[in-house]
Design an enzyme around this catalytic site. Structure first.
Site: not given
Ligand code: NAI
Length: 453
Positions: A257, A306, A431
Site C-alpha cells: 500500500g 490517478a 458483434h
Molecule cells: P494495495 O492496497 O492494492 O495492496 C496491498 C496489499 O498488501 C493488500 O492486499 C494488503 O492486504 C497486503 N498487505 C499489507 N500489509 C501486509 C503485510 N505486512 N504482509 C503481507 N501482506 C500485506 O497496495 P499496492 O499494491 O501497494 O498499491 C498501492 C496503491 O497504488 C493502491 O492504492 C493502488 O490502488 C494504487 N495503484 C493502482 C494501480 C492501478 O490502478 N492499476 C497500479 C498500481 C498502484
C-alpha cells in the site's frame, strides 16, 4: 496576490487541477519538487508499469502463443535494458506533454519544494509567492514495514522494481494488491519465480470475492506461488521470514500500500491538520481547516487512484470558480492491468450484503463470448453485475477478462448516472466484441435470462 490558485504537486490530481482552473479563467501556478512534471503516475507508477507490462506481455505471448497461431519465431530472447529504455522514452514523452499543456494554458511552473509561511504565502526555494487559493495535491509514497529497510536494489518498492538492472531469479512480493500482481506479472513473464505473500486469506482483498478466487487460479496457472493468510515477521537481504517458513529471495518487492505524503509543506505552522491515517483533513468540498486551502488526490483521501485524483481536480477547480459539483466515489473504477485484466466499479457482493441492499447478481463467462473464442482459449474470466432489485439500478460491475479496463466503463456510466439496467440491456452491442459479455451479464438479470448459455 501573485496568483488566483497555486497548485502544489503536478501528478494527475495537480496538473489536471491547474489546467481546469486556468480554463475557468484563473491565474494559475503549479509547484513541483521533482525535475519532471507528472508525479508518481507518470514517473514511477501507472505509465512506466504499463509500458513494462506491454513489453513483457509481448515477449510472453511470443513464447507461449505464437506456435498456436502458426507463427514460427525461432529462438526468442529479450533485453531488459532495452525494455527499460523504451519505458523511459514513454515517460519522457508524457512528462513533456504536460510541459506543453502548461504552456498552452499559460500556467506558471514553479520548480522546487513548496512550504507554507502563512495561509496565503509559500516559499519555493528562495522565492516567496502568494495566492488567493491553494490546492494541495502532493500525493503518496510507498508504505514500508519497520523491519524492512528499503534499498531500492535488493529490497525494493514499486519505484525500484521499475528500474531493476536484471531479472531476479526469485522475486518475493509482499502484498497481493495491484502493484504486487502487476509487477509480479512483469518479472514472472520474463522468467522470475514469483512468490506473493499476502496478509489476508485471498489475493486482491478489496475486490469482489468471486474475482479474487478466479484471479488466484489464473495467476497460479501462470506460475505465481501464493502464501495467503501469511504474516511477514522479518526480512533481510535474501530472506523473507513468515511465521512458519523462510523464503529465499533475490529481490523483495514491498507492495503493501501507499501512505499520504505531506512532509515539508509546513502544514503544522498554518494549522492545517491531518487525520489519524495521515490524510489531510478535508470537508466534502475538499476544504482544509482554511477554506481557501484545498487538498485532493492521494494526500486527501482514498482510494489512491490517478483517475480519482483527476476527477477531484476538475471538481475542486469548479468549486473555486463558484460552480456546484461533487465526486461520486461509488462510480470510481479500479483496474488491475494483469493478463487477464481485472476491473471493478460500485459495490462488491460482500459490501451489498453488509449494507443490507436488496440485490440480484448475474455472471456471464467469457468462455461463451464469441470474440474471446477467436483470440484465446482461456477458460476463465467473466462479467458479474449487481442490480438493486428495488430500483432495478446497476450498483456494481466486476470483470476479469480481456479488455476489462475498457469494458468496465459501461458500469461506470450506469452508476455515475444512476441508470437502470435497461440502459445497457437496450443498447445494441456490436458483434463480435468482448462488450457482448457485459450485455449478456445484464440479460442474465432479466426473467428470460442469457441467450448464449
Ligand atoms: P494495495 O492496497 O492494492 O495492496 C496491498 C496489499 O498488501 C493488500 O492486499 C494488503 O492486504 C497486503 N498487505 C499489507 N500489509 C501486509 C503485510 N505486512 N504482509 C503481507 N501482506 C500485506 O497496495 P499496492 O499494491 O501497494 O498499491 C498501492 C496503491 O497504488 C493502491 O492504492 C493502488 O490502488 C494504487 N495503484 C493502482 C494501480 C492501478 O490502478 N492499476 C497500479 C498500481 C498502484
Amino acid at each position: 496576490m501573485d496568483f488566483d490558485v497555486i497548485v502544489i504537486g503536478s501528478g494527475p490530481a495537480g496538473y489536471v487541477a491547474a489546467i481546469k482552473a486556468s480554463q475557468l479563467g484563473m491565474r494559475v501556478a503549479c509547484v513541483e519538487k521533482d525535475p519532471t512534471l507528472g508525479g508518481t503516475c507518470l514517473n514511477v507508477g501507472c505509465i512506466p508499469s504499463k509500458a513494462l507490462l506491454k513489453s513483457s506481455h509481448l515477449y510472453h505471448e511470443m513464447s507461449v502463443q505464437a506456435e498456436l497461431h502458426g507463427i514460427e519465431v525461432g529462438s526468442l530472447s529479450y533485453s531488459l535494458e532495452k525494455m527499460m529504455q523504451r519505458k523511459n522514452s514513454v515517460i519522457n514523452k508524457f512528462t513533456k506533454g504536460i510541459d506543453y499543456l502548461f504552456k498552452k494554458n499559460k500556467i506558471t511552473t514553479l520548480s522546487g519544494r513548496a512550504t507554507f509561511v502563512d495561509p496565503h504565502t509559500i516559499m519555493v526555494g528562495e522565492k516567496k509567492v502568494s495566492a488567493k487559493n491553494f490546492i494541495i495535491a502532493t500525493g503518496s509514497v510507498p508504505a514500508s514495514l519497520p523491519f524492512l529497510p528499503i534499498d531500492e536494489e535488493h529490497i525494493v518498492t514499486s519505484t525500484g522494481a521499475l528500474r531493476l538492472k536484471s531479472v531476479p531469479k526469485r522475486l518475493v512480493v509482499i502484498g497481493a494488491g495491484v502493484i504486487g500482481l502487476e509487477l509480479g506479472s512483469v518479472y514472472g513473464r520474463l522468467g522470475s519465480e514469483v512468490t506473493v505473500v499476502e496478509y489476508f486469506d485471498r489475493i486482491l482483498p478489496e475486490f469482489d470475492e468471486t474475482v479474487s478466487k478466479v484471479a488466484e487460479k489464473v495467476f497460479k496457472r501462470q506460475g505465481f506461488t501464493f502464501r495467503l493468510g501469511a504474516r511477514v515477521t522479518k526480512a533481510e537481504k535474501g530472506k523473507v521470514y513468515l511465521d512458519q517458513e523462510v523464503i529465499e529471495a533475490d529481490t523483495i518487492l514491498v507492495a503493501i500500500g501507499r501512505k499520504p505524503y505531506s512532509e515539508g509543506l509546513g502544514l503544522e505552522k498554518i494549522g492545517v491538520t491531518l487525520d489519524a491515517r495521515g490524510y489531510i483533513s478535508i470537508d466534502s468540498a475538499f476544504r482544509t481547516t482554511h477554506p481557501h486551502i484545498y487538498a485532493i488526490g492521494d494526500v486527501a483521501c482514498p482510494p489512491m487512484l490517478a483517475h480519482k485524483g483527476s476527477k477531484e481536480a476538475e471538481v475542486v477547480a469548479e468549486l473555486i470558480a463558484g460552480h456546484i459539483n461533487t465526486v461520486n466515489y461509488l462510480a470510481v473504477p479500479n483496474v488491475v492491468y494483469t493478463d487477464p485484466e481485472i476491473a471493478s466499479v460500485g459495490l462488491t457482493e460482500q459490501k451489498a450484503k453488509e449494507l443490507a441492499i436488496p440485490y440480484k447478481t448475474s455472471q456471464f463467462p467469457f468462455a461463451a463470448n464469441s470474440r474471446q473464442g477467436t483470440v484465446s482459449h482461456d477458460p476463465d474470466g467473466f462479467v458479474k453485475v449487481l442490480m438493486n432489485t428495488d430500483t432495478q439500478k446497476i450498483i456494481g460491475m466486476h470483470i476479469i477478462g480481456p479488455s476489462a479496463s475498457d469494458l468496465i466503463m459501461e458500469g461506470v456510466i450506469a452508476i455515475e448516472n444512476n441508470l437502470p439496467m435497461s440502459a445497457i440491456l437496450h443498447a445494441n452491442h456490436a458483434h463480435p466484441t468482448f462488450s457482448e459479455a457485459v450485455h449478456e451479464a445484464i440479460l442474465g438479470l432479466t426473467k428470460e435470462g442469457f441467450i448464449h448459455i
